[in-house]
Design a protein around this motif. Structure first.
Motif, PDB file in Angstrom:
ATOM      1  N   ILE A  47       0.839  -1.213   0.000  1.00 50.09           N
ATOM      2  CA  ILE A  47       0.000   0.000   0.000  1.00 50.09           C
ATOM      3  C   ILE A  47       0.868   1.254   0.000  1.00 50.09           C
ATOM      4  O   ILE A  47       0.608   2.223  -0.722  1.00 50.09           O
ATOM      5  N   ILE A  48       1.940   1.250   0.811  1.00 46.95           N
ATOM      6  CA  ILE A  48       2.825   2.411   0.870  1.00 46.95           C
ATOM      7  C   ILE A  48       3.528   2.630  -0.458  1.00 46.95           C
ATOM      8  O   ILE A  48       3.679   3.769  -0.930  1.00 46.95           O
ATOM      9  N   ALA A  49       3.962   1.520  -1.116  1.00 50.72           N
ATOM     10  CA  ALA A  49       4.653   1.630  -2.412  1.00 50.72           C
ATOM     11  C   ALA A  49       3.720   2.173  -3.491  1.00 50.72           C
ATOM     12  O   ALA A  49       4.134   2.956  -4.351  1.00 50.72           O
ATOM     13  N   ASN A  50       2.454   1.737  -3.468  1.00 53.35           N
ATOM     14  CA  ASN A  50       1.500   2.218  -4.472  1.00 53.35           C
ATOM     15  C   ASN A  50       1.183   3.715  -4.293  1.00 53.35           C
ATOM     16  O   ASN A  50       0.946   4.427  -5.268  1.00 53.35           O
ATOM     17  N   LYS A  51       1.181   4.165  -3.083  1.00 48.58           N
ATOM     18  CA  LYS A  51       0.840   5.568  -2.815  1.00 48.58           C
ATOM     19  C   LYS A  51       2.057   6.484  -2.824  1.00 48.58           C
ATOM     20  O   LYS A  51       1.918   7.694  -2.661  1.00 48.58           O
ATOM     21  N   ARG A  52       3.236   5.922  -3.054  1.00 52.48           N
ATOM     22  CA  ARG A  52       4.451   6.739  -3.002  1.00 52.48           C
ATOM     23  C   ARG A  52       4.552   7.691  -4.181  1.00 52.48           C
ATOM     24  O   ARG A  52       4.820   8.889  -4.021  1.00 52.48           O
ATOM     25  N   GLU A  53       4.336   7.160  -5.403  1.00 52.64           N
ATOM     26  CA  GLU A  53       4.460   7.982  -6.610  1.00 52.64           C
ATOM     27  C   GLU A  53       3.455   9.129  -6.638  1.00 52.64           C
ATOM     28  O   GLU A  53       3.820  10.280  -6.902  1.00 52.64           O
ATOM     29  N   PRO A  54       2.158   8.882  -6.385  1.00 45.16           N
ATOM     30  CA  PRO A  54       1.216  10.026  -6.349  1.00 45.16           C
ATOM     31  C   PRO A  54       1.580  11.071  -5.302  1.00 45.16           C
ATOM     32  O   PRO A  54       1.436  12.274  -5.531  1.00 45.16           O
ATOM     33  N   ALA A  55       2.103  10.635  -4.141  1.00 44.30           N
ATOM     34  CA  ALA A  55       2.467  11.593  -3.110  1.00 44.30           C
ATOM     35  C   ALA A  55       3.643  12.460  -3.534  1.00 44.30           C
ATOM     36  O   ALA A  55       3.674  13.668  -3.292  1.00 44.30           O
ATOM     37  N   LEU A  56       4.667  11.844  -4.222  1.00 44.94           N
ATOM     38  CA  LEU A  56       5.823  12.616  -4.683  1.00 44.94           C
ATOM     39  C   LEU A  56       5.446  13.593  -5.775  1.00 44.94           C
ATOM     40  O   LEU A  56       5.914  14.736  -5.812  1.00 44.94           O
ATOM     41  N   SER A  57       4.587  13.134  -6.711  1.00 41.81           N
ATOM     42  CA  SER A  57       4.170  14.021  -7.799  1.00 41.81           C
ATOM     43  C   SER A  57       3.328  15.179  -7.271  1.00 41.81           C
ATOM     44  O   SER A  57       3.406  16.304  -7.763  1.00 41.81           O
ATOM     45  N   ALA A  58       2.506  14.922  -6.249  1.00 43.91           N
ATOM     46  CA  ALA A  58       1.692  15.993  -5.660  1.00 43.91           C
ATOM     47  C   ALA A  58       2.568  17.018  -4.954  1.00 43.91           C
ATOM     48  O   ALA A  58       2.265  18.215  -4.938  1.00 43.91           O
ATOM     49  N   ALA A  59       3.698  16.551  -4.412  1.00 49.54           N
ATOM     50  CA  ALA A  59       4.616  17.465  -3.731  1.00 49.54           C
ATOM     51  C   ALA A  59       5.606  18.117  -4.684  1.00 49.54           C
ATOM     52  O   ALA A  59       6.415  18.940  -4.261  1.00 49.54           O
ATOM     53  N   GLY A  60       5.598  17.756  -5.981  1.00 51.16           N
ATOM     54  CA  GLY A  60       6.519  18.344  -6.954  1.00 51.16           C
ATOM     55  C   GLY A  60       7.929  17.787  -6.864  1.00 51.16           C
ATOM     56  O   GLY A  60       8.894  18.477  -7.195  1.00 51.16           O
ATOM     57  N   MET A  61       8.059  16.528  -6.452  1.00 46.83           N
ATOM     58  CA  MET A  61       9.373  15.895  -6.302  1.00 46.83           C
ATOM     59  C   MET A  61       9.413  14.634  -7.138  1.00 46.83           C
ATOM     60  O   MET A  61       8.417  13.921  -7.287  1.00 46.83           O
ATOM     61  N   SER A  62      10.586  14.378  -7.728  1.00 47.12           N
ATOM     62  CA  SER A  62      10.760  13.159  -8.522  1.00 47.12           C
ATOM     63  C   SER A  62      11.155  11.974  -7.672  1.00 47.12           C
ATOM     64  O   SER A  62      10.735  10.839  -7.909  1.00 47.12           O
ATOM     65  N   LYS A  63      11.977  12.240  -6.672  1.00 51.46           N
ATOM     66  CA  LYS A  63      12.394  11.191  -5.746  1.00 51.46           C
ATOM     67  C   LYS A  63      12.815  11.844  -4.442  1.00 51.46           C
ATOM     68  O   LYS A  63      13.095  13.035  -4.371  1.00 51.46           O
ATOM     69  N   VAL A  64      12.883  10.997  -3.450  1.00 48.30           N
ATOM     70  CA  VAL A  64      13.268  11.472  -2.127  1.00 48.30           C
ATOM     71  C   VAL A  64      14.772  11.503  -2.036  1.00 48.30           C
ATOM     72  O   VAL A  64      15.441  10.472  -2.245  1.00 48.30           O
ATOM     73  N   GLY A  65      15.326  12.700  -1.773  1.00 51.50           N
ATOM     74  CA  GLY A  65      16.772  12.827  -1.662  1.00 51.50           C
ATOM     75  C   GLY A  65      17.284  12.303  -0.344  1.00 51.50           C
ATOM     76  O   GLY A  65      16.542  12.106   0.616  1.00 51.50           O
ATOM     77  N   LYS A  66      18.589  12.105  -0.327  1.00 48.59           N
ATOM     78  CA  LYS A  66      19.233  11.602   0.877  1.00 48.59           C
ATOM     79  C   LYS A  66      19.415  12.750   1.858  1.00 48.59           C
ATOM     80  O   LYS A  66      19.875  13.823   1.495  1.00 48.59           O
ATOM     81  N   VAL A  67      19.076  12.523   3.092  1.00 50.45           N
ATOM     82  CA  VAL A  67      19.213  13.553   4.128  1.00 50.45           C
ATOM     83  C   VAL A  67      20.663  13.661   4.513  1.00 50.45           C
ATOM     84  O   VAL A  67      21.326  12.650   4.816  1.00 50.45           O
TER      85      VAL A  67
END
Length: 368
Positions: free
Chosen positions: A342-362
């Motif tokens: 469920i988390i993997a399926n909702k990851r892409e829509p959440a990133l696109s809604a936030a205007g990010m392509s991927k989560v960067g390394k902290v």
């Protein structure tokens, strides 16, 4: 009984709020009245100055043909000022603190009866005695100095007055900062006593006078350490009249309490305060017993309602028992796999809604 106590506490709080509101309203009305008086005085002064300037210019232009000012309605009051000009405007609290800081502030070092010298005006250098002080205006009246002619309205002249003239000569108050205290000081070397002008006075130690019930303080000349005595206050003479109560009658003991009975009967509280008043805090034993009995009956009725089993209570009891038998739930491996999907399926829509392509390394460290 608790209800009665709560009602009394609530009534006391409401009365305190009403009193505070009334006090604030009174302060607001006083401030408003002071502002209106000061504004009226300023307008009156400005109007009078404008009229005097017009008359002075008219006299200069017309010369010998200028009209006379001391005739008609102004025949007896020409050259006088209004009674409202006798005193200065009322000062606000910050203005009072600033005006009184050199004369002791809250605790004045100049009082009625002091001998002072004027530093300004037509009577500059003359010495007189203070007859009154006004803290709200930071002024004092000096006897026989700074005299002014005022116009007295007709309604202020009583039939008993011997002087019927619409004019009076009275001392005009002067600022407390424009006078200095004068005291007789003896020279230690020559032994000659003479009047000395005190440039500055400071407040000394303060104490509480039990006889008068007021706070008192001393005044000291800084640098010299000389304590300046206060002026002597003449005791008022009280005349005795036929209807006065004698002192011996007041001091005579007409009631002596004993150990067998209280000093006052128990019914006095009913005379001092209404028996059914909401502010009453002491009650009769019968009233207290009755209220305590009512409280016990309410508690017994409440306990009975709690012990009584209704269909709704039975259902809730069974549900609680079933939840207790099941115990706490545990996450199995299948549940964790489903949560990950469920988390993997909702990851892409959440990133696109936030205007990010991927989560960067902290970053491990942050440089300020």
């Amino acid at each position: 009984m608790q209800k009665v106590l709560r009602r009394t506490i609530l009534a006391e709080k409401q009365a305190a709020r009403r009193l505070l509101k009334k006090k604030d309203k009174k302060l607001f009305e006083e401030a408003k009245s002071n502002r209106e008086q000061n504004a009226f005085l300023r307008r009156d002064v400005a109007k009078e100055i404008k009229q005097r300037r017009f008359e002075r210019r008219e006299d200069w232009e017309l010369g010998p043909l200028a009209p006379r000012r001391d005739v008609g309605d102004k025949k007896d009051t020409f050259g006088t000022v209004s009674t409202q000009w006798m005193r200065g405007p009322l000062l606000s609290e910050p203005e009072q603190e600033d005006a009184l800081k050199d004369v002791g502030g809250k605790y004045l070092t100049l009082v009625k009866g002091d001998r002072v010298v004027l530093l300004e005006g037509r009577d500059k250098g003359k010495i007189g005695k203070i007859t009154a002080t006004d803290r709200e205006r930071a002024e004092c009246t000096v006897e026989g100095l700074n005299m002014m002619d005022i116009e007295v309205p007709q309604y202020m002249i009583s039939p008993e007055d011997q002087d019927k003239r619409p004019i009076r000569t009275v001392p005009q108050p002067v600022s407390l900062n424009k006078v200095r205290l004068v005291i007789p000081l003896t020279d230690q070397e020559t032994g000659v006593t003479r009047d000395v002008i005190v440039k500055k006075l400071v407040n000394g130690p303060m104490w509480f006078d039990r006889q008068t019930g007021k706070q008192k303080w001393s005044r000291i000349i800084p640098g010299l350490g000389i304590k300046v005595p206060w002026p002597k206050v003449v005791a008022k003479e009280h005349k005795d009249f036929a209807v006065d109560t004698l002192r011996m009658d007041v001091e005579t003991k007409t009631f002596v309490p004993t150990l067998l009975r209280p000093p006052m009967p128990s019914s006095v509280i009913d005379e001092l305060r209404n028996k059914y008043s909401v502010f009453r805090t002491r009650h009769d034993p019968e009233y207290i017993a009755e209220k305590m009995k009512e409280d016990q009956e309410k508690k017994a009725k409440k306990k009975l309602s709690e012990e009584m089993r209704t269909p709704l209570k039975e259902i809730n009891r069974k549900l609680r028992k079933m939840r207790k038998q099941k115990g706490k739930g545990e996450l199995t491996a299948d549940m964790l796999v489903k949560l990950g999907r469920i988390i993997a399926n909702k990851r892409e829509p959440a990133l696109s809604a936030a205007g990010m392509s991927k989560v960067g390394k902290v970053p491990e460290t942050i440089v300020a």
